[in-house]
Design a protein around this motif. Sequence first.
Motif, PDB file in Angstrom:
ATOM      1  N   PHE A   1       0.828  -1.207   0.000  1.00  0.00           N
ATOM      2  CA  PHE A   1       0.000   0.000   0.000  1.00  0.00           C
ATOM      3  C   PHE A   1       0.864   1.259   0.000  1.00  0.00           C
ATOM      4  O   PHE A   1       0.521   2.248  -0.636  1.00  0.00           O
ATOM      5  CB  PHE A   1      -0.953   0.008   1.203  1.00  0.00           C
ATOM      6  CG  PHE A   1      -1.991  -1.087   1.131  1.00  0.00           C
ATOM      7  CD1 PHE A   1      -2.294  -1.671  -0.088  1.00  0.00           C
ATOM      8  CD2 PHE A   1      -2.645  -1.541   2.263  1.00  0.00           C
ATOM      9  CE1 PHE A   1      -3.234  -2.701  -0.189  1.00  0.00           C
ATOM     10  CE2 PHE A   1      -3.592  -2.566   2.182  1.00  0.00           C
ATOM     11  CZ  PHE A   1      -3.881  -3.143   0.953  1.00  0.00           C
TER      12      PHE A   1
ATOM     13  N   GLN B   1       1.880   1.782  -3.488  1.00  0.00           N
ATOM     14  CA  GLN B   1       0.776   2.301  -4.311  1.00  0.00           C
ATOM     15  C   GLN B   1       0.576   3.787  -4.045  1.00  0.00           C
ATOM     16  O   GLN B   1       0.368   4.569  -4.965  1.00  0.00           O
ATOM     17  CB  GLN B   1      -0.511   1.540  -4.003  1.00  0.00           C
ATOM     18  CG  GLN B   1      -0.580   0.205  -4.713  1.00  0.00           C
ATOM     19  CD  GLN B   1      -1.867  -0.529  -4.443  1.00  0.00           C
ATOM     20  OE1 GLN B   1      -2.407  -0.444  -3.335  1.00  0.00           O
ATOM     21  NE2 GLN B   1      -2.348  -1.262  -5.408  1.00  0.00           N
ATOM     22  N   ARG B   2       0.662   4.144  -2.749  1.00  0.00           N
ATOM     23  CA  ARG B   2       0.494   5.571  -2.404  1.00  0.00           C
ATOM     24  C   ARG B   2       1.581   6.407  -3.063  1.00  0.00           C
ATOM     25  O   ARG B   2       1.322   7.452  -3.657  1.00  0.00           O
ATOM     26  CB  ARG B   2       0.546   5.744  -0.883  1.00  0.00           C
ATOM     27  CG  ARG B   2      -0.800   5.646  -0.225  1.00  0.00           C
ATOM     28  CD  ARG B   2      -0.826   6.427   1.075  1.00  0.00           C
ATOM     29  NE  ARG B   2       0.344   6.220   1.898  1.00  0.00           N
ATOM     30  CZ  ARG B   2       0.467   5.288   2.836  1.00  0.00           C
ATOM     31  NH1 ARG B   2      -0.529   4.471   3.052  1.00  0.00           N
ATOM     32  NH2 ARG B   2       1.558   5.176   3.541  1.00  0.00           N
TER      33      ARG B   2
ATOM     34  N   PHE C   1       0.994   6.609  -6.833  1.00  0.00           N
ATOM     35  CA  PHE C   1      -0.138   7.472  -7.182  1.00  0.00           C
ATOM     36  C   PHE C   1       0.247   8.935  -6.998  1.00  0.00           C
ATOM     37  O   PHE C   1      -0.018   9.778  -7.856  1.00  0.00           O
ATOM     38  CB  PHE C   1      -1.354   7.110  -6.313  1.00  0.00           C
ATOM     39  CG  PHE C   1      -2.563   7.956  -6.601  1.00  0.00           C
ATOM     40  CD1 PHE C   1      -3.188   7.882  -7.832  1.00  0.00           C
ATOM     41  CD2 PHE C   1      -3.069   8.835  -5.654  1.00  0.00           C
ATOM     42  CE1 PHE C   1      -4.302   8.663  -8.111  1.00  0.00           C
ATOM     43  CE2 PHE C   1      -4.175   9.617  -5.926  1.00  0.00           C
ATOM     44  CZ  PHE C   1      -4.782   9.526  -7.157  1.00  0.00           C
TER      45      PHE C   1
ATOM     46  N   VAL D   1       0.405   1.467 -11.619  1.00  0.00           N
ATOM     47  CA  VAL D   1       0.240   1.964 -10.245  1.00  0.00           C
ATOM     48  C   VAL D   1      -0.447   0.913  -9.371  1.00  0.00           C
ATOM     49  O   VAL D   1      -0.115   0.727  -8.206  1.00  0.00           O
ATOM     50  CB  VAL D   1      -0.573   3.282 -10.252  1.00  0.00           C
ATOM     51  CG1 VAL D   1      -0.938   3.706  -8.847  1.00  0.00           C
ATOM     52  CG2 VAL D   1       0.221   4.381 -10.940  1.00  0.00           C
ATOM     53  N   ASN D   2      -1.403   0.201  -9.973  1.00  0.00           N
ATOM     54  CA  ASN D   2      -2.209  -0.718  -9.168  1.00  0.00           C
ATOM     55  C   ASN D   2      -1.612  -2.119  -9.085  1.00  0.00           C
ATOM     56  O   ASN D   2      -1.613  -2.733  -8.022  1.00  0.00           O
ATOM     57  CB  ASN D   2      -3.627  -0.773  -9.759  1.00  0.00           C
ATOM     58  CG  ASN D   2      -4.581  -1.456  -8.824  1.00  0.00           C
ATOM     59  OD1 ASN D   2      -4.445  -1.336  -7.607  1.00  0.00           O
ATOM     60  ND2 ASN D   2      -5.500  -2.191  -9.362  1.00  0.00           N
ATOM     61  N   GLU D   3      -1.088  -2.620 -10.220  1.00  0.00           N
ATOM     62  CA  GLU D   3      -0.687  -4.035 -10.234  1.00  0.00           C
ATOM     63  C   GLU D   3       0.763  -4.258  -9.848  1.00  0.00           C
ATOM     64  O   GLU D   3       1.080  -5.214  -9.147  1.00  0.00           O
ATOM     65  CB  GLU D   3      -0.922  -4.626 -11.632  1.00  0.00           C
ATOM     66  CG  GLU D   3      -2.395  -4.786 -11.950  1.00  0.00           C
ATOM     67  CD  GLU D   3      -2.625  -5.101 -13.420  1.00  0.00           C
ATOM     68  OE1 GLU D   3      -1.695  -5.587 -14.087  1.00  0.00           O
ATOM     69  OE2 GLU D   3      -3.740  -4.848 -13.898  1.00  0.00           O
TER      70      GLU D   3
ATOM     71  N   PRO E   1       2.823  -2.929  -7.697  1.00  0.00           N
ATOM     72  CA  PRO E   1       3.144  -3.114  -6.271  1.00  0.00           C
ATOM     73  C   PRO E   1       2.764  -4.508  -5.760  1.00  0.00           C
ATOM     74  O   PRO E   1       3.439  -5.051  -4.902  1.00  0.00           O
ATOM     75  CB  PRO E   1       2.323  -2.034  -5.577  1.00  0.00           C
ATOM     76  CG  PRO E   1       2.181  -0.975  -6.598  1.00  0.00           C
ATOM     77  CD  PRO E   1       2.061  -1.700  -7.900  1.00  0.00           C
ATOM     78  N   TYR E   2       1.687  -5.095  -6.330  1.00  0.00           N
ATOM     79  CA  TYR E   2       1.297  -6.442  -5.880  1.00  0.00           C
ATOM     80  C   TYR E   2       2.327  -7.483  -6.277  1.00  0.00           C
ATOM     81  O   TYR E   2       2.451  -8.518  -5.631  1.00  0.00           O
ATOM     82  CB  TYR E   2      -0.088  -6.814  -6.414  1.00  0.00           C
ATOM     83  CG  TYR E   2      -1.154  -6.251  -5.522  1.00  0.00           C
ATOM     84  CD1 TYR E   2      -1.541  -6.922  -4.365  1.00  0.00           C
ATOM     85  CD2 TYR E   2      -1.723  -5.017  -5.782  1.00  0.00           C
ATOM     86  CE1 TYR E   2      -2.483  -6.381  -3.515  1.00  0.00           C
ATOM     87  CE2 TYR E   2      -2.667  -4.466  -4.939  1.00  0.00           C
ATOM     88  CZ  TYR E   2      -3.045  -5.153  -3.811  1.00  0.00           C
ATOM     89  OH  TYR E   2      -3.965  -4.620  -2.954  1.00  0.00           O
TER      90      TYR E   2
ATOM     91  N   ILE F   1       8.524  -0.026 -11.109  1.00  0.00           N
ATOM     92  CA  ILE F   1       8.054   0.938 -10.100  1.00  0.00           C
ATOM     93  C   ILE F   1       9.028   2.106 -10.010  1.00  0.00           C
ATOM     94  O   ILE F   1       8.644   3.273 -10.062  1.00  0.00           O
ATOM     95  CB  ILE F   1       7.900   0.249  -8.729  1.00  0.00           C
ATOM     96  CG1 ILE F   1       6.688  -0.679  -8.749  1.00  0.00           C
ATOM     97  CG2 ILE F   1       7.776   1.275  -7.605  1.00  0.00           C
ATOM     98  CD1 ILE F   1       6.534  -1.542  -7.523  1.00  0.00           C
TER      99      ILE F   1
END
Length: 617
Positions: free
Chosen positions: A124, A127-128, A131, A154-156, A158-159, A344
Amino acid sequence: MPSPRALPLPPTSFDGKMRDPMDNASARDDRRAPLLRRCVKIFRRQRRLFAGVALCMLVLGLLQLPGPILTMRVIDSVTSRGAPLSIGGISLMCAALLGALLSVRLISILQRFTLEKFKYRIIFSMQRALFSHALKLPAAHYLRQSHGYMMSRVNEDPYRLQGILADTIVSILGDVITLAIGVGFLFYVHWRMALVSVIVLPLLVVLFTRLRTSLKADFRRVQEQSAKVSRFLGESLSNVLTIKLLTLEALSRRQLAGNLSELIRQRFHILRRRMTYENLIAVLTGVVPIAILWYGAIEIVNGRLSVGAFIAFNGFLAYLYRPAEGIVIALLSMQGSIAAVERIFEILDTPPERYGPRAGGRPRWANGGTSPAIAFCEVSFRYPGKKAWVLRDVCFEAARGEMLAVSGPSGVGKTTLLSLIPRLVEQQRGMVLIDGVDHRQIHLLSLRRRVAVVSQETRLFSGSILENLRRADRQVTVESAREALRIAAADEFVDELPEGLATELGETGLNLSAGQRQRLLIARAILRDPAILILDEATASLDAELEATVLANLRAWQGQRTVIAVSHRPAIHEFAHRSLELRDGKVVPRVALDPRCQLEESPRSLLSSPRILPIVN
Ligand SMILES: Nc1ncnc2c1ncn2[C@@H]1O[C@H](COP(=O)(O)OP(=O)(O)OP(=O)(O)O)[C@@H](O)[C@H]1O
Ligand SMILES: [Mg+2]
């Protein structure tokens, strides 16, 4: 009377708090640091949780020791190799084994919770960070990349760190502990057999290094393809009506199938490669127990090894190969995470918009209200990667209290010209002066607070009408919202809605007509109380009567504010003080309708004019 907006910018703009975040030395150092060190820096923020996980691992490793040791002791005592044990002693040892088993379960649960917390906190926070950085990237970045693509990154991405966090760092840590304990015990029980057991380890290292580099490139390709799929899905679903109208359903399905099968092909390529190496590793590690069985049997026959020690040795052999195999496999999966981490950092390392005044220092404002609100001085601009100049040596100015109309053929560069004012794009040559100050010397947030833009795109946010209007300023009251709606000629239709200002707009305001959305956007711009209002065909969807009402209201509201309006419609020229035309990258005057607003000086003369004061440090 000086314009209230001609005052110096708010002090917060220059007090250092809103500095360009990437301009500080530590951020620059970060960009140069190796990937692993940068990851460690991120993980360090969750060091307590990480320490908790490591401690659990260590205890779990130690709790595995009693099993083989106690088994060896019991077997040796009953085969009369070691000291004999009483029934009570044997029962006690079995009770200890049971205790160890239960403790292992309890600590495993604790470890799992701590690990998940550690993982998600990091995901998280990434992601922050992504973003927040994505919002700071220059608008030009979004001219090149689609939103779906950025959303996937941005969303995937980091996972994908999960691979590094759970499957790798933490499991490697556990494996290293188990391996150390295993190797120590093997050498303690029978050093010659232990030597035979570890002989395969260097081979595993060689195999790993061979596979690592190619696997990382494969993972990167898969991630790029997966982002492409996201982009395609995002684009198709947001344009679903166009797809229906153009009957592109079948083509879209085929395109998605093509993209997905390419993704599957790439994933299988990785799987094949991994399976080959993993099976090679499994064969290598499987050969050792057979060799040990043969060698151990000979040692027992020759009386150099007890049966209990042999069983214990075999038990500990699993402590050697399971973790060794685990480490290699985890390091291989880590290549996928490393590729994601690189992606990233690619975003985080893209320089953001320049926020602070370029040359440093505080700009002094030109004297009182005598400088024009906006002056373009020999401004030239072309889009990155394009040869043709959209604007060439453009010169014009707009005074405070003036309404300036800009017209010109489609594609000539009107939107581009207006985008230069709030610095959505930056000119390559020349200067844009706001109240006599080079606008690159003004803090970006302050600049954008002074300028409100109603663009050709009429997208709103989901939420109620009032919530949308409050995006302009959170302090907006219902009364001021109503007044802004009145100016934008939107009050009547809002009042007719069953819930008025509280009416929920669908996503991007799609349940309103284009003209209604345009009027809400004008109201929102008014609520920003800007010094400069830019209208880019903002009344294009209104009928002639409504357009005239809005323009007349804006003239009455305008006061000392400057309004620049782009429009192809003749009405704008009736309301504007002056009209300019953009043709072949140049601004040329149209007929001046209001002689009061004729300016005495040309922008070119402004460049050497004493009214523009130098920047003082
Ligand atoms: N993101 C971009 N990248 C490259 N070129 C662009 C980009 N946006 C616009 N252009 C080009 O710049 C030129 C000016 O575009 P602009 O949108 O400013 O025109 P315009 O006068 O506002 O047109 P319209 O009246 O149709 O809105 C066009 O030739 C266009 O192709
Ligand atoms: Mg345009």
